[in-house]
Design a protein around this motif. Structure first.
Motif, mmCIF file in Angstrom:
data_model
loop_
_atom_site.group_PDB
_atom_site.id
_atom_site.type_symbol
_atom_site.label_atom_id
_atom_site.label_comp_id
_atom_site.label_asym_id
_atom_site.label_seq_id
_atom_site.Cartn_x
_atom_site.Cartn_y
_atom_site.Cartn_z
ATOM 1 N N SER A 215 23.159 67.233 41.094
ATOM 2 C CA SER A 215 22.502 68.302 40.571
ATOM 3 C C SER A 215 21.996 67.908 39.311
ATOM 4 O O SER A 215 22.286 66.988 38.498
ATOM 5 C CB SER A 215 23.559 69.470 40.636
ATOM 6 O OG SER A 215 24.606 69.131 39.879
ATOM 7 N N GLY A 216 20.935 68.678 39.084
ATOM 8 C CA GLY A 216 20.376 68.684 37.779
ATOM 9 C C GLY A 216 19.225 67.530 37.746
ATOM 10 O O GLY A 216 18.853 67.076 36.545
ATOM 11 N N VAL A 217 18.872 67.236 38.805
ATOM 12 C CA VAL A 217 17.673 66.249 38.849
ATOM 13 C C VAL A 217 16.347 66.690 38.038
ATOM 14 O O VAL A 217 15.968 67.583 38.241
ATOM 15 C CB VAL A 217 17.187 66.027 40.349
ATOM 16 C CG1 VAL A 217 16.228 65.053 40.517
ATOM 17 C CG2 VAL A 217 18.329 65.493 40.970
ATOM 18 N N GLY A 218 16.079 65.555 37.246
ATOM 19 C CA GLY A 218 14.810 65.769 36.438
ATOM 20 C C GLY A 218 15.416 66.523 35.150
ATOM 21 O O GLY A 218 14.175 66.725 34.178
ATOM 22 N N THR A 219 16.491 66.669 34.939
ATOM 23 C CA THR A 219 16.778 67.286 33.635
ATOM 24 C C THR A 219 17.804 66.377 32.688
ATOM 25 O O THR A 219 17.924 65.113 33.417
ATOM 26 C CB THR A 219 17.681 68.448 33.693
ATOM 27 O OG1 THR A 219 19.027 68.124 34.169
ATOM 28 C CG2 THR A 219 17.276 69.507 34.632
ATOM 29 N N GLY A 220 18.089 66.393 31.686
ATOM 30 C CA GLY A 220 18.789 65.504 30.738
ATOM 31 C C GLY A 220 20.377 65.337 31.010
ATOM 32 O O GLY A 220 21.148 64.541 30.428
ATOM 33 N N THR A 221 20.759 66.191 31.835
ATOM 34 C CA THR A 221 22.102 66.207 32.299
ATOM 35 C C THR A 221 22.327 66.231 34.107
ATOM 36 O O THR A 221 21.765 67.205 34.787
ATOM 37 C CB THR A 221 23.043 67.626 31.831
ATOM 38 O OG1 THR A 221 22.840 67.494 30.634
ATOM 39 C CG2 THR A 221 24.491 67.517 32.318
ATOM 40 N N LEU A 222 23.056 65.027 34.331
ATOM 41 C CA LEU A 222 23.082 64.910 35.978
ATOM 42 C C LEU A 222 24.581 65.001 36.175
ATOM 43 O O LEU A 222 25.483 64.505 35.472
ATOM 44 C CB LEU A 222 22.441 63.637 36.309
ATOM 45 C CG LEU A 222 21.046 63.369 35.997
ATOM 46 C CD1 LEU A 222 20.783 61.826 36.342
ATOM 47 C CD2 LEU A 222 20.312 64.183 36.821
ATOM 48 N N GLU A 223 24.695 65.714 37.202
ATOM 49 C CA GLU A 223 26.268 65.990 37.656
ATOM 50 C C GLU A 223 26.121 65.580 39.051
ATOM 51 O O GLU A 223 25.563 65.857 39.944
ATOM 52 C CB GLU A 223 26.823 67.381 37.852
ATOM 53 C CG GLU A 223 26.755 68.121 36.258
ATOM 54 C CD GLU A 223 27.232 69.290 36.175
ATOM 55 O OE1 GLU A 223 28.111 69.770 37.356
ATOM 56 O OE2 GLU A 223 26.989 70.271 35.396
ATOM 57 N N ILE A 224 27.222 64.527 39.333
ATOM 58 C CA ILE A 224 27.165 63.655 40.625
ATOM 59 C C ILE A 224 28.627 63.920 41.322
ATOM 60 O O ILE A 224 29.656 63.536 40.416
ATOM 61 C CB ILE A 224 26.847 62.152 40.268
ATOM 62 C CG1 ILE A 224 25.344 62.283 39.943
ATOM 63 C CG2 ILE A 224 26.938 61.439 41.592
ATOM 64 C CD1 ILE A 224 24.887 61.070 39.207
ATOM 65 N N GLU A 225 28.693 64.143 42.388
ATOM 66 C CA GLU A 225 29.875 64.026 42.949
ATOM 67 C C GLU A 225 30.261 62.921 43.904
ATOM 68 O O GLU A 225 29.107 62.692 44.847
ATOM 69 C CB GLU A 225 30.201 65.399 43.901
ATOM 70 C CG GLU A 225 31.614 65.570 44.132
ATOM 71 C CD GLU A 225 32.734 65.769 43.216
ATOM 72 O OE1 GLU A 225 33.848 65.272 43.345
ATOM 73 O OE2 GLU A 225 32.339 66.314 42.175
ATOM 74 N N GLY A 226 30.910 62.006 43.791
ATOM 75 C CA GLY A 226 30.936 60.779 44.661
ATOM 76 C C GLY A 226 31.238 61.043 46.004
ATOM 77 O O GLY A 226 32.075 62.018 46.410
ATOM 78 N N ARG A 227 30.695 60.217 47.067
ATOM 79 C CA ARG A 227 30.760 60.279 48.382
ATOM 80 C C ARG A 227 31.511 59.161 48.870
ATOM 81 O O ARG A 227 31.483 57.929 48.324
ATOM 82 C CB ARG A 227 29.492 60.489 49.105
ATOM 83 C CG ARG A 227 28.661 61.781 48.792
ATOM 84 C CD ARG A 227 29.201 62.937 49.239
ATOM 85 N NE ARG A 227 28.435 64.027 49.321
ATOM 86 C CZ ARG A 227 28.993 65.308 49.088
ATOM 87 N NH1 ARG A 227 30.142 65.506 48.954
ATOM 88 N NH2 ARG A 227 28.276 66.449 49.034
ATOM 89 N N ASP A 228 32.598 59.235 49.999
ATOM 90 C CA ASP A 228 32.904 58.086 50.734
ATOM 91 C C ASP A 228 32.011 57.170 51.115
ATOM 92 O O ASP A 228 32.259 55.851 51.130
ATOM 93 C CB ASP A 228 33.826 58.561 51.633
ATOM 94 C CG ASP A 228 35.179 59.304 51.160
ATOM 95 O OD1 ASP A 228 35.399 59.129 50.015
ATOM 96 O OD2 ASP A 228 35.694 60.183 51.901
ATOM 97 N N ARG A 229 30.866 57.576 51.589
ATOM 98 C CA ARG A 229 29.843 56.745 52.277
ATOM 99 C C ARG A 229 28.639 57.381 52.183
ATOM 100 O O ARG A 229 28.294 58.538 52.184
ATOM 101 C CB ARG A 229 30.096 56.369 53.762
ATOM 102 C CG ARG A 229 30.353 57.472 54.717
ATOM 103 C CD ARG A 229 30.551 56.971 55.993
ATOM 104 N NE ARG A 229 29.891 56.193 56.755
ATOM 105 C CZ ARG A 229 28.579 56.496 57.453
ATOM 106 N NH1 ARG A 229 28.270 57.655 57.401
ATOM 107 N NH2 ARG A 229 27.937 55.445 57.805
ATOM 108 N N LEU A 230 27.224 56.679 52.078
ATOM 109 C CA LEU A 230 25.953 57.090 52.134
ATOM 110 C C LEU A 230 25.279 56.393 53.615
ATOM 111 O O LEU A 230 25.928 55.602 54.039
ATOM 112 C CB LEU A 230 25.240 56.628 50.975
ATOM 113 C CG LEU A 230 25.713 57.326 49.606
ATOM 114 C CD1 LEU A 230 24.851 56.601 48.484
ATOM 115 C CD2 LEU A 230 25.913 58.525 49.508
ATOM 116 N N HIS A 231 24.430 57.104 53.931
ATOM 117 C CA HIS A 231 23.765 56.688 55.126
ATOM 118 C C HIS A 231 22.087 56.144 54.875
ATOM 119 O O HIS A 231 21.897 56.349 53.937
ATOM 120 C CB HIS A 231 23.904 57.802 56.332
ATOM 121 C CG HIS A 231 23.159 59.256 55.797
ATOM 122 N ND1 HIS A 231 21.832 59.360 55.347
ATOM 123 C CD2 HIS A 231 23.621 60.318 55.524
ATOM 124 C CE1 HIS A 231 21.535 60.555 54.973
ATOM 125 N NE2 HIS A 231 22.718 61.201 54.790
ATOM 126 N N GLY A 232 21.738 55.681 55.802
ATOM 127 C CA GLY A 232 20.383 55.070 55.759
ATOM 128 C C GLY A 232 19.358 55.999 55.479
ATOM 129 O O GLY A 232 19.529 57.725 55.845
#
Length: 427
Positions: A215-232
């Protein structure tokens, strides 16, 4: 070694397609290391740096497949499969050629829990330490060791816990590495004073398409919640705002009229504003930007700055354009301390430029004259091309491998809009 030969004096007119962004492509490709599933990138520019990064991914165990693009096409479609990583080491012989190689550090630690990456190379435009990258990973729980020209990073227990990253200064590359490391962390990460460049937004959008939580994409503060896995995912690389700005300067200095096709104007507002202030007509219509100059160029006072300010990657090109302005311009480089190496080469062509520290005074001249010149870095190379397009007589630009790192099929694009330009070999 190849040279670019330009016989100046032709007005540029016509339509000129804009390729996928080099700086975005080199950020999106390492995202494929974060998943076992394939990642397909469309509109990937045909550039030496893209090829080099592909070789680096191969070194790590990923396969890269280019779908049936014809040699005459602009852009490519590449599918990257990193089902099993066979190595977590990015060796010196690959990394030394390209600074962007450091961008495998974050995803390797994020997925494999460890990485060994050679200290990077790239253009010699000033001191670009990676301490911000390393501090960001440390803030997220990584153990960092520097030894024998390599960075070793490891995650305790095989997975980063996440944390709070606060950058002391804005750094595009460090933000990119931090984001890619954070998306698979055990917990959450907050990145403060994050870079806001469009290429960062492109990176986040691909990771979101792969299942990341940002969240916060394009701003100076990004909040990221880690995921167990990502997909293609399948994703289209954004258009190159620096390439578009470069060709806009080329059209303006020749008094031409060129339609830049496939642009995203919101990504290059500072460049558009600078061109308009210099007396260039700029018309936006969808994904087409029309650049027209039928009168004298006006001088400018500009300082480079992080996005949304005027991009440092456009400084050399607009300086070349301002060599023909009616008056004196003042350019200040605030990002890199050694980014005026093109000035002596422009002076060989008759430019009147004085550099004092980080500020350059550019006095417009009535004429530039063709001369043999040497490229010193990627954007400096383009400034010499721009000057050569309006110079009297013949300009020969050597060391054009710099250009091949960032401008897709430059001669063909310029020939199509009327430039007298060709690539020749020494043989």
């Amino acid at each position: 070694m190849d040279r670019i030969v330009i016989r100046g004096g032709n007005r540029l007119t016509g339509r000129l397609p804009i390729s996928g962004a080099k700086n975005a492509a080199l950020t999106l490709m390492p995202c494929a290391l974060l998943t076992e599933e394939p990642v397909t990138l469309r509109n990937l520019p045909r550039l030496a740096d893209v090829d080099s990064f592909g070789h680096l991914l191969n070194q790590l165990g990923a396969s890269t497949e280019i779908e049936g693009a014809r040699p005459t096409d602009f852009g490519r479609v590449m599918t990257i499969r990193a089902g099993r990583l066979t190595s977590t080491e990015a060796p010196y012989d690959i990394v030394r050629k390209m600074r962007a190689s450091i961008l495998v550090l974050g995803p390797l630690v994020g997925r494999a829990g460890e990485a060994k990456v050679s200290l990077p190379g790239g253009c010699a435009i000033g001191n670009r330490p990676i301490d911000l990258h390393l501090r960001a990973l440390e803030a997220m729980g990584a153990d960092i060791e520097l030894a024998a020209g390599y960075v070793r990073a490891s995650a305790p227990g095989g997975r980063l816990p996440g944390g709070r990253v606060t950058f002391s200064i804005v750094s595009v590359g460090a933000t990119e590495n931090a984001v890619m490391a954070a998306v698979t962390a055990r917990g959450g990460t907050i990145i403060e004073n994050a870079a806001r460049e469009p290429e960062i937004v492109d990176l986040c959008n691909l990771l979101l398409a792969m299942g990341a939580s940002i969240s916060g994409v394009g701003t100076g503060t990004l909040e990221i919640e880690g995921r167990d896995r990502l997909h293609g995912a399948t994703y289209r690389v954004m258009p190159d705002r620096i390439e578009a700005g470069s060709y806009a300067c080329a059209a303006a200095i020749t008094g031409g009229s060129v339609d830049l096709v496939g642009i995203k104007a919101d990504d290059m507002r500072a460049t558009i504003a600078g061109l308009a202030d210099a007396g260039v007509t700029v018309i936006e219509k969808g994904d087409v930007l029309t650049i027209a100059a039928d009168g004298p160029l006006r001088p400018l006072t500009l300082s480079t700055a992080p996005f949304p300010g005027f991009a440092t990657d456009m400084q050399a090109q607009i300086m070349a354009m301002l060599c023909r302005a009616a008056g004196s311009s003042v350019l200040t480089e605030t990002i890199f301390e050694n980014r005026y190496m093109h000035v002596p080469e422009l002076a060989r062509m008759g430019a009147d430029i004085q550099v004092r520290g980080r500020t350059a005074l550019v006095r417009g001249v009535d004429r530039l004259v063709g001369a043999p010149v040497m490229a010193t870095d990627l954007r400096a190379s383009m400034s010499l091309i721009i000057a050569g397009l309006v110079a009297e007589g013949e300009t020969q630009v050597s060391r054009v491998y710099h250009l091949d790192r960032g401008y897709e099929r430059l001669e063909e694009k310029l020939q199509a809009v009327g430039a007298d330009i060709e690539r020749v070999g020494d043989g």
